[in-house]
Design an enzyme around this catalytic site. Sequence first.
Site, PDB file in Angstrom:
ATOM      1  CD  GLU A 263      -2.907   1.315   0.421  1.00 55.88           C
ATOM      2  OE1 GLU A 263      -2.549   1.462  -0.763  1.00 55.88           O
ATOM      3  OE2 GLU A 263      -4.093   1.349   0.793  1.00 55.88           O
ATOM      4  CG  ASP A 264      -0.709   4.628  -1.847  1.00 58.43           C
ATOM      5  OD1 ASP A 264      -1.396   4.064  -0.965  1.00 58.43           O
ATOM      6  OD2 ASP A 264      -1.222   5.335  -2.737  1.00 58.43           O
TER       7      ASP A 264
ATOM      8  CG  ASP B 168      -5.747   8.907   6.062  1.00 54.64           C
ATOM      9  OD1 ASP B 168      -5.734   9.132   7.276  1.00 54.64           O
ATOM     10  OD2 ASP B 168      -6.154   9.746   5.251  1.00 54.64           O
TER      11      ASP B 168
ATOM     12  CG  PHE C 268      -4.336  15.486   0.774  1.00 50.65           C
ATOM     13  CD1 PHE C 268      -5.112  14.342   0.805  1.00 50.65           C
ATOM     14  CD2 PHE C 268      -3.905  15.967  -0.448  1.00 50.65           C
ATOM     15  CE1 PHE C 268      -5.456  13.684  -0.369  1.00 50.65           C
ATOM     16  CE2 PHE C 268      -4.237  15.322  -1.629  1.00 50.65           C
ATOM     17  CZ  PHE C 268      -5.019  14.176  -1.583  1.00 50.65           C
ATOM     18  CB  VAL C 269       1.299  13.637   1.158  1.00 49.12           C
ATOM     19  CG1 VAL C 269       1.769  14.308   2.437  1.00 49.12           C
ATOM     20  CG2 VAL C 269       0.830  12.212   1.455  1.00 49.12           C
TER      21      VAL C 269
ATOM     22  CG  ASP D 112      -4.896  10.573  -6.652  1.00 49.49           C
ATOM     23  OD1 ASP D 112      -4.802   9.783  -5.694  1.00 49.49           O
ATOM     24  OD2 ASP D 112      -5.990  10.947  -7.119  1.00 49.49           O
TER      25      ASP D 112
ATOM     26  NE  ARG E 168      -3.067   8.210  -9.571  1.00 47.92           N
ATOM     27  CZ  ARG E 168      -3.656   7.807  -8.455  1.00 47.92           C
ATOM     28  NH1 ARG E 168      -2.925   7.468  -7.409  1.00 47.92           N
ATOM     29  NH2 ARG E 168      -4.968   7.732  -8.368  1.00 47.92           N
TER      30      ARG E 168
HETATM   31  P1  IMP Z   1      -7.525   4.802   4.244  1.00 43.84           P
HETATM   32  O1  IMP Z   1      -8.555   3.789   3.811  1.00 43.84           O
HETATM   33  O2  IMP Z   1      -8.141   5.956   4.957  1.00 43.84           O
HETATM   34  O3  IMP Z   1      -6.392   4.172   5.039  1.00 43.84           O
HETATM   35  O4  IMP Z   1      -6.915   5.422   2.930  1.00 43.84           O
HETATM   36  C1  IMP Z   1      -6.055   4.707   2.127  1.00 43.84           C
HETATM   37  C2  IMP Z   1      -6.045   5.212   0.716  1.00 43.84           C
HETATM   38  O5  IMP Z   1      -6.441   6.573   0.639  1.00 43.84           O
HETATM   39  C3  IMP Z   1      -4.648   5.153   0.146  1.00 43.84           C
HETATM   40  O6  IMP Z   1      -4.463   3.970  -0.583  1.00 43.84           O
HETATM   41  C4  IMP Z   1      -4.575   6.357  -0.745  1.00 43.84           C
HETATM   42  O7  IMP Z   1      -4.961   5.996  -2.046  1.00 43.84           O
HETATM   43  C5  IMP Z   1      -5.577   7.313  -0.165  1.00 43.84           C
HETATM   44  N1  IMP Z   1      -4.913   8.329   0.659  1.00 43.84           N
HETATM   45  C6  IMP Z   1      -4.793   8.372   1.998  1.00 43.84           C
HETATM   46  N2  IMP Z   1      -4.142   9.458   2.401  1.00 43.84           N
HETATM   47  C7  IMP Z   1      -3.815  10.132   1.271  1.00 43.84           C
HETATM   48  C8  IMP Z   1      -3.089  11.354   1.023  1.00 43.84           C
HETATM   49  O8  IMP Z   1      -2.611  12.067   1.917  1.00 43.84           O
HETATM   50  N3  IMP Z   1      -2.947  11.687  -0.290  1.00 43.84           N
HETATM   51  C9  IMP Z   1      -3.442  10.962  -1.327  1.00 43.84           C
HETATM   52  N4  IMP Z   1      -4.123   9.815  -1.132  1.00 43.84           N
HETATM   53  C10 IMP Z   1      -4.304   9.409   0.153  1.00 43.84           C
END
Ligand code: IMP
Length: 176
Positions: free
Chosen positions: A100-101, A104, A153-154, A160, A166
């Site tokens: 996973e990138d 969050d 937010f990054v 993206d 990206r």
């Molecule tokens: P989560 O489900 O809240 O953990 O979010 C995970 C997904 O949200 C990641 O795979 C990203 O694609 C996207 N994401 C979370 N934080 C960021 C951010 O700061 N910038 C861009 N995409 C994000």
Amino acid sequence: MVKVKDKEFTICITAGEICQKVAEIAERINHDYDGKNPLLLGILNGSFIFASDLIRKLSIPCEISFVKFSSYSGTATSGKVKELIGLNEEIRDRHVLVIEDIVDTGLTLEKLLESLEQMGPASLKIACLCFKPGSFRKTFRIDYAGMNIPDDFVVGYGLDYEGFGRNLPEIYKLSR
Ligand code: IMP
């Protein structure tokens, strides 16, 4: 400072720092998965650059596949996760490493992990480049986290803002 669509972002993680973190994760994976022929499972779209850099630093035999989920719209989580592309590989008795990138809230991964666990993998672990501990609302363990970052937010390095940014080789945070 870079502009992505209508917003301005400032650099927070250089390409050199990213390269170093990817190498550190790869070294640990090479050690931990020696002889296990792991299946890497990248989550699209964001992980494609991290996954491609990581796999080229792995010296162990391994396979890679991708699934696609989406939970973000703009710069705030929607709270909803939608599966867009499912898994085709047989993962029973395989050592699966999810790539996973960024983690969050953890919502995206939690849903994926639930599905994968039902398929009987030999082991199931997670590697992410960036982890936001301040936002994380789940209890599962992140086995390989490149770096902890604040709740900004990054964009960049696969991440993206509304589909753009990206391609940036560094990671940038939203300017306040
Ligand atoms: P989560 O489900 O809240 O953990 O979010 C995970 C997904 O949200 C990641 O795979 C990203 O694609 C996207 N994401 C979370 N934080 C960021 C951010 O700061 N910038 C861009 N995409 C994000």
